[in-house]
Design a protein around this motif. Structure first.
Motif, short mmCIF file in Angstrom:
data_model
loop_
_atom_site.label_atom_id
_atom_site.label_comp_id
_atom_site.label_asym_id
_atom_site.label_seq_id
_atom_site.Cartn_x
_atom_site.Cartn_y
_atom_site.Cartn_z
N VAL A 118 -1.89 4.56 -4.66
CA VAL A 118 -0.92 4.79 -3.60
C VAL A 118 -1.14 3.79 -2.47
O VAL A 118 -2.26 3.36 -2.23
CB VAL A 118 -0.99 6.26 -3.08
N ALA A 119 -0.05 3.42 -1.82
CA ALA A 119 -0.09 2.57 -0.63
C ALA A 119 0.88 3.15 0.39
O ALA A 119 1.84 3.82 0.03
CB ALA A 119 0.29 1.13 -0.95
N THR A 120 0.60 2.89 1.66
CA THR A 120 1.51 3.34 2.71
C THR A 120 2.04 2.15 3.49
O THR A 120 1.40 1.10 3.56
CB THR A 120 0.81 4.30 3.69
N ALA A 121 3.20 2.33 4.08
CA ALA A 121 3.81 1.38 5.00
C ALA A 121 4.18 2.21 6.23
O ALA A 121 5.13 2.98 6.20
CB ALA A 121 5.04 0.73 4.38
N GLU A 122 3.39 2.07 7.28
CA GLU A 122 3.51 2.97 8.42
C GLU A 122 3.86 2.25 9.71
O GLU A 122 3.28 1.22 10.03
CB GLU A 122 2.20 3.73 8.62
N SER A 123 4.79 2.84 10.42
CA SER A 123 5.12 2.34 11.75
C SER A 123 4.70 3.39 12.77
O SER A 123 3.62 3.30 13.34
CB SER A 123 6.62 2.02 11.85
N CYS A 124 5.48 4.43 12.97
CA CYS A 124 5.22 5.39 14.05
C CYS A 124 3.90 6.14 13.90
O CYS A 124 3.38 6.65 14.89
CB CYS A 124 6.38 6.36 14.20
N THR A 125 3.35 6.23 12.71
CA THR A 125 2.09 6.94 12.51
C THR A 125 0.88 6.03 12.65
O THR A 125 -0.25 6.52 12.71
CB THR A 125 2.05 7.61 11.13
N GLY A 126 1.07 4.74 12.69
CA GLY A 126 -0.01 3.80 12.95
C GLY A 126 -1.21 3.91 12.03
O GLY A 126 -2.33 3.61 12.43
N GLY A 127 -1.02 4.36 10.81
CA GLY A 127 -2.11 4.45 9.85
C GLY A 127 -2.64 5.85 9.60
O GLY A 127 -3.60 6.03 8.86
N MET A 128 -2.01 6.84 10.19
CA MET A 128 -2.51 8.21 10.04
C MET A 128 -2.38 8.75 8.62
O MET A 128 -3.20 9.58 8.19
CB MET A 128 -1.78 9.14 11.02
N ILE A 129 -1.39 8.28 7.87
CA ILE A 129 -1.21 8.77 6.49
C ILE A 129 -2.34 8.22 5.61
O ILE A 129 -2.99 8.96 4.88
CB ILE A 129 0.16 8.38 5.92
N GLU A 188 13.43 -0.52 2.58
CA GLU A 188 12.84 -1.85 2.44
C GLU A 188 11.34 -1.84 2.67
O GLU A 188 10.60 -2.60 2.04
CB GLU A 188 13.53 -2.85 3.37
N MET A 189 10.86 -0.96 3.54
CA MET A 189 9.42 -0.84 3.76
C MET A 189 8.72 -0.31 2.50
O MET A 189 7.70 -0.86 2.06
CB MET A 189 9.13 0.09 4.95
N ALA A 190 9.26 0.74 1.90
CA ALA A 190 8.66 1.32 0.70
C ALA A 190 8.72 0.32 -0.46
O ALA A 190 7.74 0.17 -1.21
CB ALA A 190 9.35 2.62 0.32
N ALA A 191 9.85 -0.36 -0.61
CA ALA A 191 9.99 -1.35 -1.68
C ALA A 191 9.04 -2.53 -1.45
O ALA A 191 8.43 -3.04 -2.40
CB ALA A 191 11.44 -1.83 -1.75
N GLY A 192 8.91 -2.96 -0.21
CA GLY A 192 8.00 -4.05 0.11
C GLY A 192 6.56 -3.71 -0.17
O GLY A 192 5.79 -4.54 -0.67
N ALA A 193 6.17 -2.47 0.12
CA ALA A 193 4.81 -2.04 -0.17
C ALA A 193 4.55 -2.00 -1.68
O ALA A 193 3.47 -2.38 -2.14
CB ALA A 193 4.54 -0.67 0.46
N LEU A 194 5.55 -1.60 -2.45
CA LEU A 194 5.41 -1.63 -3.92
C LEU A 194 5.21 -3.06 -4.41
O LEU A 194 4.36 -3.32 -5.25
CB LEU A 194 6.66 -1.04 -4.60
N ALA A 195 6.02 -3.96 -3.87
CA ALA A 195 5.99 -5.36 -4.33
C ALA A 195 4.72 -6.08 -3.90
O ALA A 195 4.30 -7.04 -4.55
CB ALA A 195 7.22 -6.10 -3.80
N ARG A 196 4.10 -5.63 -2.82
CA ARG A 196 2.96 -6.35 -2.24
C ARG A 196 1.63 -5.62 -2.41
O ARG A 196 0.69 -5.85 -1.66
CB ARG A 196 3.24 -6.62 -0.76
N ARG A 243 -0.91 -3.05 -5.47
CA ARG A 243 -1.13 -2.60 -6.83
C ARG A 243 -0.70 -1.15 -7.00
O ARG A 243 -0.93 -0.54 -8.05
CB ARG A 243 -2.61 -2.74 -7.19
N ALA A 244 -0.09 -0.59 -5.99
CA ALA A 244 0.27 0.83 -6.00
C ALA A 244 1.50 1.10 -6.88
O ALA A 244 2.39 0.26 -6.98
CB ALA A 244 0.55 1.31 -4.58
N GLU A 245 1.48 2.28 -7.47
CA GLU A 245 2.66 2.77 -8.20
C GLU A 245 3.46 3.74 -7.35
O GLU A 245 4.60 4.04 -7.67
CB GLU A 245 2.24 3.47 -9.49
N LEU A 246 2.86 4.23 -6.26
CA LEU A 246 3.53 5.15 -5.32
C LEU A 246 3.36 4.60 -3.92
O LEU A 246 2.24 4.26 -3.53
CB LEU A 246 2.91 6.55 -5.41
N THR A 247 4.47 4.49 -3.18
CA THR A 247 4.38 4.07 -1.79
C THR A 247 5.11 5.07 -0.90
O THR A 247 6.14 5.62 -1.27
CB THR A 247 4.96 2.66 -1.55
#
Length: 162
Positions: free
Chosen positions: A21-32, A82-90, A92-96
């Motif tokens: 899993v990978a996250t792409a976070e803005s308002c949470t600043g890394g909390m997830i 676009e954030m979720a798709a970008g995290a998938l593309a960038r 090794r995660a299968e879930l973003t």
């Protein structure tokens, strides 16, 4: 369920399926990603977290297009996708899991009030989905904690029953 219980449930679901899993976070600043990495052994399922608070970071790190940000803004369905798709593309995660919102106390408007958060969920091989929530304006900490919980729930929902 508490956020830590949701994180454990998502961790276990990913581990059972052998996915990262990978996250792409803005308002949470890394909390997830922090909720996931609080779990011992999280390196088995956590690939990375993208903290993309600024529009430049969203473009540079995730490939969110300037045209999307200009037309729809950072807090939008289009940007979350676009954030979720970008995290998938960038990664090794299968879930973003992607989040972009207005945690307050300022920054809201009539069209995009404080507490509005867009969520993007990417699962490799499937269409990225997005949804939004309007959380009560009970303070920045409340909105961010609710956002983390909902993102973790969306991750579990995306994986479905084992």
């Amino acid at each position: 369920m508490s956020n830590s219980e949701l994180a454990i449930a998502l961790f276990e679901a990913c581990r059972e399926r052998g996915i990262m899993v990978a996250t792409a976070e803005s308002c949470t600043g890394g909390m997830i990603i922090a909720a996931l990495t609080d779990i011992a052994g999280s390196s088995a399922v956590v690939d990375r977290g993208f903290i993309t608070y600024s529009n430049d970071a969203k473009m540079d790190m995730l490939g969110v297009s300037a045209a999307t940000l200009e037309a729809h803004g950072a807090v939008s369905r289009e940007t979350a996708i676009e954030m979720a798709a970008g995290a998938l593309a960038r990664s090794r995660a299968e879930l973003t899991l992607a989040v972009t919102g207005i945690a307050g106390p300022g920054g809201g408007s009539a069209q995009k009030p404080v507490g509005l958060v867009w969520f993007g969920v990417g699962l490799k091989g499937q269409t990225v989905t997005a949804e939004h929530r309007q959380f009560a304006d009970k303070g920045r900490d409340f909105i961010r904690r609710e956002t983390v919980g909902h993102a973790l729930e969306l991750g579990l929902r995306a994986l479905g029953p084992n």
